[in-house]
Write a protein that holds these residues in place. Structure first.
Motif, PDB file in Angstrom:
ATOM      1  N   ASP A   1     -25.692 -17.451  19.696  1.00 31.99           N
ATOM      2  CA  ASP A   1     -26.340 -16.900  18.504  1.00 31.99           C
ATOM      3  C   ASP A   1     -27.218 -15.738  18.931  1.00 31.99           C
ATOM      4  OD1 ASP A   1     -25.298 -18.883  16.735  1.00 31.99           O
ATOM      5  OD2 ASP A   1     -26.801 -20.295  17.473  1.00 31.99           O
ATOM      6  N   ARG A   2     -27.446 -14.816  18.021  1.00 32.71           N
ATOM      7  CA  ARG A   2     -28.285 -13.669  18.321  1.00 32.71           C
ATOM      8  C   ARG A   2     -29.753 -14.083  18.339  1.00 32.71           C
ATOM      9  NH1 ARG A   2     -28.198  -9.184  20.986  1.00 32.71           N
ATOM     10  NH2 ARG A   2     -26.583  -8.080  19.817  1.00 32.71           N
ATOM     11  N   ARG A   3     -30.436 -13.790  19.432  1.00 32.26           N
ATOM     12  CA  ARG A   3     -31.881 -14.037  19.519  1.00 32.26           C
ATOM     13  C   ARG A   3     -32.651 -12.806  19.069  1.00 32.26           C
ATOM     14  NH1 ARG A   3     -35.227 -16.835  24.411  1.00 32.26           N
ATOM     15  NH2 ARG A   3     -34.210 -18.621  23.465  1.00 32.26           N
ATOM     16  N   SER A   4     -32.174 -11.650  19.465  1.00 30.63           N
ATOM     17  CA  SER A   4     -32.821 -10.398  19.073  1.00 30.63           C
ATOM     18  C   SER A   4     -31.791  -9.281  19.179  1.00 30.63           C
ATOM     19  CB  SER A   4     -34.034 -10.101  19.963  1.00 30.63           C
ATOM     20  OG  SER A   4     -33.628  -9.961  21.317  1.00 30.63           O
ATOM     21  N   GLY A   5     -32.007  -8.204  18.444  1.00 29.51           N
ATOM     22  CA  GLY A   5     -31.090  -7.078  18.520  1.00 29.51           C
ATOM     23  C   GLY A   5     -30.055  -7.104  17.410  1.00 29.51           C
ATOM     24  N   PRO A   6     -29.215  -6.073  17.350  1.00 27.27           N
ATOM     25  CA  PRO A   6     -28.238  -5.947  16.262  1.00 27.27           C
ATOM     26  C   PRO A   6     -27.080  -6.924  16.407  1.00 27.27           C
ATOM     27  CG  PRO A   6     -27.941  -4.184  17.861  1.00 27.27           C
ATOM     28  CD  PRO A   6     -29.177  -4.922  18.276  1.00 27.27           C
ATOM     29  N   ALA A   7     -26.458  -7.229  15.276  1.00 23.48           N
ATOM     30  CA  ALA A   7     -25.293  -8.116  15.262  1.00 23.48           C
ATOM     31  C   ALA A   7     -24.049  -7.351  15.707  1.00 23.48           C
ATOM     32  CB  ALA A   7     -25.088  -8.675  13.861  1.00 23.48           C
ATOM     33  N   LEU A   8     -23.003  -8.111  16.069  1.00 24.84           N
ATOM     34  CA  LEU A   8     -21.723  -7.501  16.427  1.00 24.84           C
ATOM     35  C   LEU A   8     -20.879  -7.360  15.162  1.00 24.84           C
ATOM     36  CD1 LEU A   8     -20.890  -9.503  19.687  1.00 24.84           C
ATOM     37  CD2 LEU A   8     -21.934  -7.231  19.485  1.00 24.84           C
ATOM     38  N   ARG A   9     -20.504  -6.137  14.848  1.00 27.47           N
ATOM     39  CA  ARG A   9     -19.739  -5.869  13.627  1.00 27.47           C
ATOM     40  C   ARG A   9     -18.424  -5.191  13.978  1.00 27.47           C
ATOM     41  NH1 ARG A   9     -22.853  -6.967   9.350  1.00 27.47           N
ATOM     42  NH2 ARG A   9     -25.145  -6.964   9.630  1.00 27.47           N
ATOM     43  N   ARG A  10     -17.390  -5.631  13.289  1.00 24.38           N
ATOM     44  CA  ARG A  10     -16.053  -5.091  13.535  1.00 24.38           C
ATOM     45  C   ARG A  10     -15.881  -3.723  12.886  1.00 24.38           C
ATOM     46  NH1 ARG A  10     -12.003  -9.445  13.991  1.00 24.38           N
ATOM     47  NH2 ARG A  10     -10.475  -7.993  13.160  1.00 24.38           N
ATOM     48  N   ARG A  11     -15.226  -2.811  13.613  1.00 22.48           N
ATOM     49  CA  ARG A  11     -14.809  -1.532  13.055  1.00 22.48           C
ATOM     50  C   ARG A  11     -13.392  -1.608  12.541  1.00 22.48           C
ATOM     51  NH1 ARG A  11     -11.970   2.709  14.910  1.00 22.48           N
ATOM     52  NH2 ARG A  11     -11.790   1.819  16.998  1.00 22.48           N
ATOM     53  N   VAL A  12     -12.540  -2.402  13.212  1.00 21.08           N
ATOM     54  CA  VAL A  12     -11.135  -2.582  12.820  1.00 21.08           C
ATOM     55  C   VAL A  12     -11.034  -3.837  11.978  1.00 21.08           C
ATOM     56  CG1 VAL A  12      -8.790  -2.926  13.661  1.00 21.08           C
ATOM     57  CG2 VAL A  12     -10.374  -1.450  14.932  1.00 21.08           C
ATOM     58  N   ALA A  13     -10.564  -3.685  10.732  1.00 25.53           N
ATOM     59  CA  ALA A  13     -10.526  -4.818   9.809  1.00 25.53           C
ATOM     60  C   ALA A  13      -9.276  -5.671  10.000  1.00 25.53           C
ATOM     61  CB  ALA A  13     -10.593  -4.316   8.369  1.00 25.53           C
ATOM     62  N   SER A  14      -8.194  -5.083  10.506  1.00 23.54           N
ATOM     63  CA  SER A  14      -6.948  -5.830  10.665  1.00 23.54           C
ATOM     64  C   SER A  14      -7.078  -6.875  11.768  1.00 23.54           C
ATOM     65  CB  SER A  14      -5.798  -4.874  10.979  1.00 23.54           C
ATOM     66  OG  SER A  14      -6.058  -4.168  12.175  1.00 23.54           O
ATOM     67  N   GLU A  15      -6.170  -7.856  11.747  1.00 22.82           N
ATOM     68  CA  GLU A  15      -6.212  -8.903  12.760  1.00 22.82           C
ATOM     69  C   GLU A  15      -5.399  -8.504  13.991  1.00 22.82           C
ATOM     70  OE1 GLU A  15      -8.265 -11.368  12.808  1.00 22.82           O
ATOM     71  OE2 GLU A  15      -9.011 -10.641  10.892  1.00 22.82           O
ATOM     72  N   LEU A  16      -5.741  -9.095  15.103  1.00 26.76           N
ATOM     73  CA  LEU A  16      -5.118  -8.774  16.389  1.00 26.76           C
ATOM     74  C   LEU A  16      -4.001  -9.762  16.686  1.00 26.76           C
ATOM     75  CD1 LEU A  16      -5.556  -7.027  19.044  1.00 26.76           C
ATOM     76  CD2 LEU A  16      -6.919  -8.958  19.854  1.00 26.76           C
ATOM     77  N   PRO A  17      -2.838  -9.293  17.124  1.00 26.13           N
ATOM     78  CA  PRO A  17      -1.811 -10.251  17.565  1.00 26.13           C
ATOM     79  C   PRO A  17      -2.331 -11.093  18.719  1.00 26.13           C
ATOM     80  CG  PRO A  17      -0.891  -8.035  17.342  1.00 26.13           C
ATOM     81  CD  PRO A  17      -2.384  -7.898  17.235  1.00 26.13           C
ATOM     82  N   THR A  18      -1.841 -12.321  18.820  1.00 26.68           N
ATOM     83  CA  THR A  18      -2.277 -13.208  19.892  1.00 26.68           C
ATOM     84  C   THR A  18      -2.007 -12.576  21.249  1.00 26.68           C
ATOM     85  OG1 THR A  18      -1.929 -15.183  18.576  1.00 26.68           O
ATOM     86  CG2 THR A  18      -1.886 -15.468  20.940  1.00 26.68           C
ATOM     87  N   GLU A  19      -3.006 -12.658  22.147  1.00 30.78           N
ATOM     88  CA  GLU A  19      -2.847 -12.128  23.494  1.00 30.78           C
ATOM     89  C   GLU A  19      -3.531 -13.064  24.481  1.00 30.78           C
ATOM     90  OE1 GLU A  19      -4.562  -8.262  23.498  1.00 30.78           O
ATOM     91  OE2 GLU A  19      -6.588  -8.959  23.075  1.00 30.78           O
ATOM     92  N   GLY A  20      -3.250 -12.866  25.766  1.00 28.88           N
ATOM     93  CA  GLY A  20      -3.773 -13.745  26.783  1.00 28.88           C
ATOM     94  C   GLY A  20      -5.285 -13.689  26.894  1.00 28.88           C
ATOM     95  N   MET A  21      -5.881 -14.839  27.254  1.00 26.93           N
ATOM     96  CA  MET A  21      -7.329 -14.950  27.400  1.00 26.93           C
ATOM     97  C   MET A  21      -7.663 -15.418  28.807  1.00 26.93           C
ATOM     98  SD  MET A  21      -8.953 -14.138  24.594  1.00 26.93           S
ATOM     99  CE  MET A  21      -8.039 -13.298  23.282  1.00 26.93           C
ATOM    100  N   ALA A  22      -8.567 -14.726  29.453  1.00 26.50           N
ATOM    101  CA  ALA A  22      -8.976 -15.068  30.814  1.00 26.50           C
ATOM    102  C   ALA A  22     -10.268 -15.876  30.787  1.00 26.50           C
ATOM    103  CB  ALA A  22      -9.183 -13.795  31.635  1.00 26.50           C
TER     104      ALA A  22
END
Length: 288
Positions: A210-231
């Motif tokens: 959760d955000r303790r301080s500072g700005p929130a993370l906001r999306r610029r791209v509204a479309s969804e991302l195809p599934t991709e690998g996660m490390a």
């Protein structure tokens, strides 16, 4: 054999995981804090990847059914043998009938109990680790469980104690390589501005923040991302804007954008961060 007399919030058997099965949809799992597992095993003379017990917060009691050599590392959970306090990151000798008890940790989130010879449960796909996401591997421990111990290694040079500091109980600062989807956010630099707080619903899959301080993370791209690998260490950002740092039992694919990846050396520190603890991300460049 070692008998489980009592279990706190969660205790599982973990080794260094089962890499090599991503193409079959199976993640690596393994100890959330790999360095603490390796240290516990070294203290009792095991190979670093031997199976041990990962204890969430504490509250575990174990009964020796024969002479055993153990070590406890990781979270600063006070340990006693038959009520007598013993040191952290030290070699412990239990005789038949003696009990090792772990109280609740004063700092850190996960403690590791290694036994000389290793926990010798049947491996699944080459590992004795419990994967809490897929349900693969030994079931979480319950009171009354009997755990077999493997054959002790021949070579063993015992030491009394390892001079290691307990996990931090204050601000945890970790290095992050931006990307690969940082361009999906209006201000990706906001990840590095201010501090984040570990959420109550963090688990072996991921540390939710959760955000303790500072700005929130906001999306610029509204479309969804195809599934991709996660490390391991990926910082995925769902629509809520609350990032999740993927830990040992993370899914191997995902459809939410990854704004950055925690460097491998710092993943263990995230795995030891407790709910309510502050986390700060520090930007570093990609490896050469």
């Amino acid at each position: 054999m070692i008998r489980v007399e009592r279990v706190g919030p969660l205790a599982t058997v973990q080794d260094l995981g089962r890499p090599g099965w991503f193409d079959s949809g199976v993640g690596a799992a393994g100890a959330a804090d790999r360095a603490s597992l390796r240290l516990a095993n070294r203290l009792v003379g095991n190979a670093e990847g031997a199976a041990a017990i990962e204890v969430l917060l504490g509250g575990v009691e174990l009964l020796a059914e024969r002479h055993l050599t153990l070590a406890v590392t990781g979270a600063a959970a006070p340990a006693t043998i038959d009520g007598r306090p013993v040191g952290a990151a030290s070699v412990l000798e239990l005789e038949e009938g003696q009990r090792l008890r772990l109280g609740y940790a004063m700092s850190g989130l996960r403690a590791y109990v290694a036994v000389r010879g290793g926990i010798d449960l049947p491996p699944v796909l080459g590992s004795r680790s419990r994967d809490t996401l897929s349900g693969i591997g030994p079931e979480p421990l319950c009171a009354g469980d009997l755990l077999p111990i493997g054959k002790p290694p021949r070579a063993y040079s015992p030491i009394d104690v390892a001079p290691v500091a307990p996990p931090a109980d204050g601000l945890v600062t970790v290095d992050v390589v931006p990307g690969p989807r940082d361009d999906w956010f209006t201000d990706a630099a906001a990840l590095f501005e201010g501090d984040w707080t570990v959420s109550q619903d963090t688990d072996r899959i991921g540390a939710r923040l959760d955000r303790r301080s500072g700005p929130a993370l906001r999306r610029r791209v509204a479309s969804e991302l195809p599934t991709e690998g996660m490390a391991l260490g990926s910082i995925q950002v769902p629509p809520s804007g609350r990032p999740v740092v993927f830990l040992a039992d993370h899914p191997i694919t995902g459809g939410y954008p990854v704004i950055g990846v925690v460097v491998d050396a710092d993943v263990d520190a995230v795995a030891q961060a407790r709910p309510g603890q502050a986390v700060r991300f520090r930007r570093v460049g990609p490896p050469a």
